[in-house]
Design an enzyme around this catalytic site. Structure first.
Site, PDB file in Angstrom:
ATOM      1  N   GLY A 243      35.381  46.294  38.771  1.00  0.00           N
ATOM      2  CA  GLY A 243      35.843  45.387  39.536  1.00  0.00           C
ATOM      3  C   GLY A 243      36.904  45.474  38.770  1.00  0.00           C
ATOM      4  O   GLY A 243      37.249  45.502  38.069  1.00  0.00           O
TER       5      GLY A 243
ATOM      6  N   PRO B 291      39.668  43.307  37.094  1.00  0.00           N
ATOM      7  CA  PRO B 291      40.100  41.526  35.890  1.00  0.00           C
ATOM      8  C   PRO B 291      39.698  40.790  36.848  1.00  0.00           C
ATOM      9  O   PRO B 291      39.426  40.275  37.552  1.00  0.00           O
ATOM     10  CB  PRO B 291      41.125  41.945  35.589  1.00  0.00           C
ATOM     11  CG  PRO B 291      42.177  42.890  36.719  1.00  0.00           C
ATOM     12  CD  PRO B 291      40.953  43.527  38.249  1.00  0.00           C
ATOM     13  N   GLY B 292      38.731  40.101  35.735  1.00  0.00           N
ATOM     14  CA  GLY B 292      38.582  38.966  35.746  1.00  0.00           C
ATOM     15  C   GLY B 292      37.104  38.058  35.853  1.00  0.00           C
ATOM     16  O   GLY B 292      37.115  37.427  36.803  1.00  0.00           O
TER      17      GLY B 292
ATOM     18  N   GLY C  69      34.601  39.160  35.607  1.00  0.00           N
ATOM     19  CA  GLY C  69      33.419  38.851  34.381  1.00  0.00           C
ATOM     20  C   GLY C  69      32.389  40.468  33.713  1.00  0.00           C
ATOM     21  O   GLY C  69      31.255  40.303  33.621  1.00  0.00           O
TER      22      GLY C  69
ATOM     23  N   THR D 122      32.967  41.493  31.103  1.00  0.00           N
ATOM     24  CA  THR D 122      33.103  41.456  29.673  1.00  0.00           C
ATOM     25  C   THR D 122      32.039  40.695  29.387  1.00  0.00           C
ATOM     26  O   THR D 122      31.015  40.767  28.555  1.00  0.00           O
ATOM     27  CB  THR D 122      33.759  40.873  29.226  1.00  0.00           C
ATOM     28  OG1 THR D 122      35.814  41.857  29.306  1.00  0.00           O
ATOM     29  CG2 THR D 122      34.383  40.613  27.274  1.00  0.00           C
TER      30      THR D 122
ATOM     31  N   HIS E  44      62.693  28.072  59.708  1.00  0.00           N
ATOM     32  CA  HIS E  44      61.962  28.857  59.634  1.00  0.00           C
ATOM     33  C   HIS E  44      60.375  28.519  59.625  1.00  0.00           C
ATOM     34  O   HIS E  44      59.816  29.870  60.315  1.00  0.00           O
ATOM     35  CB  HIS E  44      62.579  29.610  59.047  1.00  0.00           C
ATOM     36  CG  HIS E  44      62.066  30.805  58.145  1.00  0.00           C
ATOM     37  ND1 HIS E  44      62.950  31.422  58.023  1.00  0.00           N
ATOM     38  CD2 HIS E  44      61.386  31.243  57.215  1.00  0.00           C
ATOM     39  CE1 HIS E  44      61.873  32.748  57.746  1.00  0.00           C
ATOM     40  NE2 HIS E  44      60.964  32.796  56.914  1.00  0.00           N
ATOM     41  N   GLU E  45      60.624  27.715  58.548  1.00  0.00           N
ATOM     42  CA  GLU E  45      58.606  27.714  58.312  1.00  0.00           C
ATOM     43  C   GLU E  45      58.024  27.202  59.760  1.00  0.00           C
ATOM     44  O   GLU E  45      56.957  27.649  60.216  1.00  0.00           O
ATOM     45  CB  GLU E  45      58.745  26.707  56.915  1.00  0.00           C
ATOM     46  CG  GLU E  45      58.978  26.951  56.154  1.00  0.00           C
ATOM     47  CD  GLU E  45      59.369  28.592  55.736  1.00  0.00           C
ATOM     48  OE1 GLU E  45      57.268  28.831  56.023  1.00  0.00           O
ATOM     49  OE2 GLU E  45      59.529  28.840  54.567  1.00  0.00           O
TER      50      GLU E  45
ATOM     51  N   HIS F 227      56.611  30.201  62.212  1.00  0.00           N
ATOM     52  CA  HIS F 227      56.067  30.410  61.176  1.00  0.00           C
ATOM     53  C   HIS F 227      54.583  30.489  61.879  1.00  0.00           C
ATOM     54  O   HIS F 227      53.662  31.007  62.556  1.00  0.00           O
ATOM     55  CB  HIS F 227      55.969  30.485  60.004  1.00  0.00           C
ATOM     56  CG  HIS F 227      57.204  31.838  59.368  1.00  0.00           C
ATOM     57  ND1 HIS F 227      57.257  33.077  59.736  1.00  0.00           N
ATOM     58  CD2 HIS F 227      56.966  31.325  58.080  1.00  0.00           C
ATOM     59  CE1 HIS F 227      57.597  33.855  59.104  1.00  0.00           C
ATOM     60  NE2 HIS F 227      58.122  32.470  57.633  1.00  0.00           N
TER      61      HIS F 227
ATOM     62  N   ASP G 120      59.645  38.595  54.881  1.00  0.00           N
ATOM     63  CA  ASP G 120      59.121  38.628  56.193  1.00  0.00           C
ATOM     64  C   ASP G 120      58.594  39.864  56.788  1.00  0.00           C
ATOM     65  O   ASP G 120      58.036  40.456  57.934  1.00  0.00           O
ATOM     66  CB  ASP G 120      59.921  37.434  57.306  1.00  0.00           C
ATOM     67  CG  ASP G 120      58.684  36.611  57.119  1.00  0.00           C
ATOM     68  OD1 ASP G 120      58.800  35.943  56.158  1.00  0.00           O
ATOM     69  OD2 ASP G 120      60.151  35.251  56.974  1.00  0.00           O
TER      70      ASP G 120
HETATM   71  P1  ADP Z   1      36.647  41.036  33.735  1.00  0.00           P
HETATM   72  O1  ADP Z   1      36.301  41.667  31.823  1.00  0.00           O
HETATM   73  O2  ADP Z   1      35.738  41.292  34.180  1.00  0.00           O
HETATM   74  O3  ADP Z   1      38.222  41.393  33.264  1.00  0.00           O
HETATM   75  P2  ADP Z   1      35.747  38.815  32.012  1.00  0.00           P
HETATM   76  O4  ADP Z   1      34.802  39.149  32.052  1.00  0.00           O
HETATM   77  O5  ADP Z   1      36.967  39.180  30.976  1.00  0.00           O
HETATM   78  O6  ADP Z   1      36.392  39.061  33.241  1.00  0.00           O
HETATM   79  O7  ADP Z   1      36.346  37.196  32.625  1.00  0.00           O
HETATM   80  C1  ADP Z   1      36.829  35.896  32.103  1.00  0.00           C
HETATM   81  C2  ADP Z   1      36.124  34.715  32.049  1.00  0.00           C
HETATM   82  O8  ADP Z   1      36.358  34.389  33.498  1.00  0.00           O
HETATM   83  C3  ADP Z   1      35.344  34.337  31.829  1.00  0.00           C
HETATM   84  O9  ADP Z   1      35.380  34.742  30.026  1.00  0.00           O
HETATM   85  C4  ADP Z   1      34.389  33.948  32.440  1.00  0.00           C
HETATM   86  O10 ADP Z   1      34.635  32.036  31.834  1.00  0.00           O
HETATM   87  C5  ADP Z   1      35.051  33.441  33.601  1.00  0.00           C
HETATM   88  N1  ADP Z   1      34.390  34.045  34.501  1.00  0.00           N
HETATM   89  C6  ADP Z   1      34.830  35.513  35.324  1.00  0.00           C
HETATM   90  N2  ADP Z   1      33.778  35.674  35.843  1.00  0.00           N
HETATM   91  C7  ADP Z   1      32.764  34.328  35.922  1.00  0.00           C
HETATM   92  C8  ADP Z   1      31.027  34.371  36.544  1.00  0.00           C
HETATM   93  N3  ADP Z   1      30.450  35.417  37.104  1.00  0.00           N
HETATM   94  N4  ADP Z   1      30.770  33.179  36.100  1.00  0.00           N
HETATM   95  C9  ADP Z   1      31.606  32.373  34.746  1.00  0.00           C
HETATM   96  N5  ADP Z   1      32.363  32.239  34.559  1.00  0.00           N
HETATM   97  C10 ADP Z   1      33.007  34.121  35.244  1.00  0.00           C
HETATM   98 ZN    ZN Z   2      59.448  33.340  56.583  1.00  0.00          ZN
END
Ligand code: ADP
Ligand code: ZN
Length: 646
Positions: free
Chosen positions: A215, A217-218, A220, A222, A438-439, A442, A514
Site C-alpha cells: 500500500g 506510504p503512510g 499504517g 509499519t 481566470h479562477e 474555472h 491547466d
Molecule cells: P507506512 O509504513 O505504511 O508508510 P506508517 O505505519 O509508518 O505507514 O504510518 C505512519 C503514521 O501514520 C503512523 O505512525 C500513525 O501515526 C499514522 N497512521 C497511519 N495509518 C494509521 C491508522 N490506520 N490508524 C492510526 N494511525 C495511522
Molecule cells: Zn487555471
C-alpha cells in the site's frame, strides 16, 4: 497563474523521521589526533635535533682535520658528531673504499644501519599513514551512502542494522490501528501462530512464513506490523530494505544473515522489512543490467526464508512495499511472501477513526464533529491525517485559542493540500483582476456542468506556487469515471484561459499547468480507455501506477508512426471540441462571469454556497448537506475519493 481545479496530488507524503543519526565527531577527533601526532613527530625531530647539514667536501676535510668523533651511516646518509663540542651534523656521502680508509686512519667510530630495516619511527609513521588512509577511504564511502555514518558504524559493517523491540517495548496493538479491518483479519493467523507455534503445527495448519503488506506510504503498514507483534506479545525486529544495500559487495548478504541469526535466537518473533523493493526488485533488470550486491542480498534473504521452519524457530517475516509490481517473482512464491495484504487509503469511516485516535492527544472544541473533517479529507493517508491533527493544533495555539476548532482543521487542510497561504505576496492590481477572472472561469464552467465534480471553493489568495485556486470534489466514493466527467474536467481546466481570452483578449503563461492537465486527460481517454474513434485499444504500455497516483507513460513505441499521428489527431479533436463547448458556455454566461470575478475581488475566497448564491443558482443537493448555520462550518464535503488530477 493558478493552480487548478481538482485536487492535485494530495498532501505531501510524509516519511517517518529517520532514525537517530550519530554525528561523525568521534571519527574526526581520531583523524585530528593522528594528523596532529604526525606533525608533532616531524616538528620534534627537526627542532630538537640541532643538526647542521654539511657538504661532502666539508665532511671530508673535517675528517682529515681529525674533528669527527663518530658517524652513523645508512646507505649514503651520514649522521655524526664532532669531537670538540659534540656538535651534530649530517651529510650525504659516496661510500668508497678510499673513504673507509680515510675514516679508519683518522680514528672515526663508524656504525652502519642496514638499509632494509628502517627505524621504528619510520615504521610507526608508515603504519599511521596507512591507517589514516584506510579510515579516510572508509569514511568517504560511508558518507557517500547519504546515511551520515558514524565511527561506531564502521566497526560493524556486516552486522544488521535492525532495531530490536522486546515484547514489553512494543506498545502498539490493533486498537491503535484504525480501519484496515480486512488486513487485521488476514493477520489473525499470524498472531495465532506466533502465540503458540507448536499447537499451530499440531493441528496441521500450514505454517506461515512471510506476509507482504502492500500500500501507499503512510497508511499504517509499519504500524500494523508492530501491532501484530504487540498482539502476539513477541519480539519485533525492524529494518529497512535500503539498509541492506551497500557499496561493498557481500555486506548486504551478511547483514541479512546476521539479522536472521539474531531473529532465530528470539523466536517466535517478527522481522519487519520496510521498503522491501529496495532489495527485492526483479533481478537482472535496471540500469546497467544486474546489480551483484543487491542480487546477493536478495538470494540470501530467499535462502534464509526457505531455511527456517518450526525446528529452526518461528520467525515471521512481514515486509512492506508500495511497489508490489516490481518485486522479483521468486519473493512471491509459496513458502516466501505468499500472502499479500492490502493496506489501502482509509475510507470515510476509517478516516474518522484515525482522526479520533490522533485527536485524543489534543483539546477539541466540545461537540466538534470529526466525521465532518473526515468528509473533507478524501485521499488523505493515515500519516496525512495525523499531520492534519498536529497542524490544526498548531494553528489553534498560534491564535491563542483554548480549543482546536473546525476552522483550524480547515486551515491546516488547505495548507497541506496547496501549501501555506503566502500572505507576503502582493499581487499587482492588474494581476489580481486577471487572476480573479481566470479562477472565475474555472469555477463557472464547473458549476454550469451537470456532470462535473462539485465545486468546493474558489480563491485568489496565493498559496504555495499557485496564485489562486478553484477546487472541486467528487460527490461520492468513485472508482470509475465516465466520458462525460472526463470531458467536464477538460472543459473546467480550459475555463481559466478562456475567461482571460474572453475578457482581456489575451493569453498568459499562467495557464500552462491547466493545459498540461487537460492534455493528459485527453491522452488517457484515447490511449488507455478507448474513448475515441480509434476504438478500445491500448496504445503504449502506459502504466497507471497503483499507488504513486500518477502516470508513468513510457512511450516504448509499440505502435507505428502512423498510429502516433492518429492518436495526436484524436487528442487534438477532444481538446478542440471541449474548448469550443467551454467557450460557448462562458460567452453565453458572461454576465455570471463578471459577477463571480467581482465577488472574488471583494472577498478573495468564495465557498461553493456563496458562489451559487451570488449567481442566483440553486445549490446542488449535495452542498445543502453541510449548509449548516454554524458559521465556522467550512469543512463540508461528501464522502469522496481523490480524483486523479494527472
Ligand atoms: P507506512 O509504513 O505504511 O508508510 P506508517 O505505519 O509508518 O505507514 O504510518 C505512519 C503514521 O501514520 C503512523 O505512525 C500513525 O501515526 C499514522 N497512521 C497511519 N495509518 C494509521 C491508522 N490506520 N490508524 C492510526 N494511525 C495511522
Ligand atoms: Zn487555471
Amino acid at each position: 497563474m493558478k493552480k487548478e481545479t481538482g485536487k492535485g496530488e494530495g498532501p505531501k507524503k510524509r516519511r517517518n523521521p529517520k532514525m537517530s543519526q550519530k554525528g561523525p565527531n568521534a571519527l574526526w577527533l581520531l583523524l585530528a589526533l593522528l594528523v596532529g601526532g604526525m606533525f608533532y613527530l616531524f616538528w620534534y625531530n627537526s627542532v630538537n635535533r640541532d643538526v647542521k647539514t654539511v657538504s661532502y667536501s666539508k665532511f671530508v676535510s673535517m675528517v682529515e682535520e681529525d674533528k669527527v668523533e663518530k658517524i652513523t651511516v645508512q646507505d649514503n646518509y651520514v649522521y655524526g658528531a664532532l669531537r670538540q663540542n659534540g656538535l651534530q651534523f649530517e651529510t650525504h656521502i659516496m661510500p668508497t673504499e678510499k673513504l673507509w680508509e680515510l675514516l679508519a686512519s683518522h680514528n672515526v667510530n663508524v656504525s652502519v644501519i642496514p638499509i632494509d630495516k628502517p627505524g621504528w619511527g619510520a615504521t610507526l609513521l608508515l603504519l599511521m599513514m596507512l591507517s589514516f588512509l584506510f579510515f579516510a577511504v572508509l569514511f568517504y564511502f560511508r558518507q557517500g551512502q547519504g546515511g551520515g555514518g558514524g565511527a561506531s558504524k564502521i566497526f560493524n559493517v556486516g552486522k544488521s542494522k535492525a532495531r530490536f523491540f522486546s515484547p514489553n517495548t512494543v506498545n502498539v496493538t490493533f486498537k491503535d490501528v484504525a480501519g484496515v479491518d480486512e488486513a487485521k483479519d488476514d493477520l489473525q493467523d499470524i498472531i495465532k501462530f506466533l502465540k503458540d507455534p507448536k499447537k499451530f503445527g499440531r493441528l496441521g495448519a500450514k505454517i506461515p512464513k512471510g506476509v507482504l503488506l502492500s500500500g501507499a506510504p503512510g497508511n499504517g503498514k509499519t504500524l500494523l506490523a508492530k501491532a501484530v507483534a504487540g498482539e502476539a506479545s513477541c519480539p519485533f525486529f525492524s529494518i529497512s530494505g535500503s539498509d541492506f544495500v551497500e557499496v561493498f559487495v557481500g555486506v548486504g548478504a551478511s547483514r541479512v544473515r546476521d539479522l536472521f541469526v539474531q531473529a532465530r535466537k528470539h523466536s517466535p518473533c517478527i522481522v519487519f522489512i520496510d521498503e522491501i523493493d529496495a532489495v527485492g526488485r526483479q533481478r537482472g533488470v535496471g540500469l546497467g543490467g544486474g546489480n551483484d550486491e543487491r542480487e546477493q542480498t536478495l538470494n540470501q534473504l530467499l535462502s534464509e526464508m526457505d531455511g527456517f521452519s518450526t525446528e529452526h524457530g518461528s520467525v515471521i517475516v512481514l515486509a512492506a512495499t508500495n511497489r508490489p509490481d516490481v518485486l522479483d517473482n521468486a519473493l512471491l512464491r509459496p513458502g516466501r511472501f505468499d500472502r499479500i495484504v492490502e493496506v489501502p487509503y482509509p475510507d470515510l469511516k476509517s478516516r474518522e477513526k484515525i482522526l479520533q485516535i490522533h485527536a485524543s492527544r489534543i483539546t477539541l472544541k466540545p461537540g466538534l464533529d470529526l466525521l465532518r473533517v473526515a468528509r473533507g479529507t478524501p485521499g488523505f493517508s493515515g500519516a496525512d491525517l495525523e499531520n492534519l491533527v498536529n497542524e490544526s493544533a498548531l494553528s489553534a495555539s498560534k491564535a491563542d485559542k483554548q480549543f482546536v476548532e473546525i476552522g483550524d482543521f480547515e486551515q491546516a487542510r488547505d495548507k497541506l493540500l496547496l501549501g501555506a497561504e503566502r500572505k507576503t505576496v502582493v499581487l499587482s492590481e492588474k494581476d489580481k483582476i486577471q487572476t480573479a477572472y481566470h479562477e472565475s472561469g474555472h469555477a463557472l464552467v464547473n458549476v454550469l456542468l451537470e456532470d462535473a465534480d462539485l465545486l468546493h471553493k474558489v480563491t485568489i489568495v496565493p498559496r504555495g506556487r499557485s496564485m489562486g485556486a478553484s477546487w472541486s470534489f467528487p460527490e461520492e466514493d468513485r472508482h470509475i469515471e465516465s466520458v462525460d466527467l472526463m470531458r467536464a474536467k477538460i472543459m473546467i481546466a480550459l475555463g481559466g484561459l478562456l475567461a482571460e481570452k474572453l475578457v482581456f483578449d489575451t493569453q498568459s503563461t499562467g495557464a500552462a499547468s491547466d493545459i498540461s492537465h487537460a492534455t493528459k486527460i485527453a491522452r488517457r481517454m484515447v490511449c488507455k480507455y478507448g474513448m475515441s474513434k480509434l476504438g478500445p485499444i491500448v496504445f503504449g504500455n502506459n502504466t497507471d501506477h497503483p499507488y504513486l497516483g500518477r502516470d508513468i507513460m513510457r512511450h516504448s513505441a509499440d505502435y507505428s508512426e502512423d498510429t502516433a499521428r492518429k492518436i495526436d489527431a484524436e487528442i487534438s479533436d477532444i481538446i478542440t471540441s471541449c474548448y469550443n463547448s467551454a467557450e460557448k458556455l462562458l460567452v453565453d454566461n458572461k454576465g455570471k462571469l463578471e459577477i463571480l470575478a467581482k465577488g472574488l475581488l471583494e472577498q478573495e475566497t468564495l465557498q461553493a454556497k456563496e458562489v451559487y448564491h451570488l449567481l442566483g443558482m440553486k445549490l446542488r443537493k449535495f452542498h445543502s448537506l453541510t449548509d449548516a448555520d454554524d458559521p465556522s462550518d467550512e469543512l463540508g464535503d461528501g464522502e469522496v475519493r481523490p480524483i486523479q488530477a494527472g
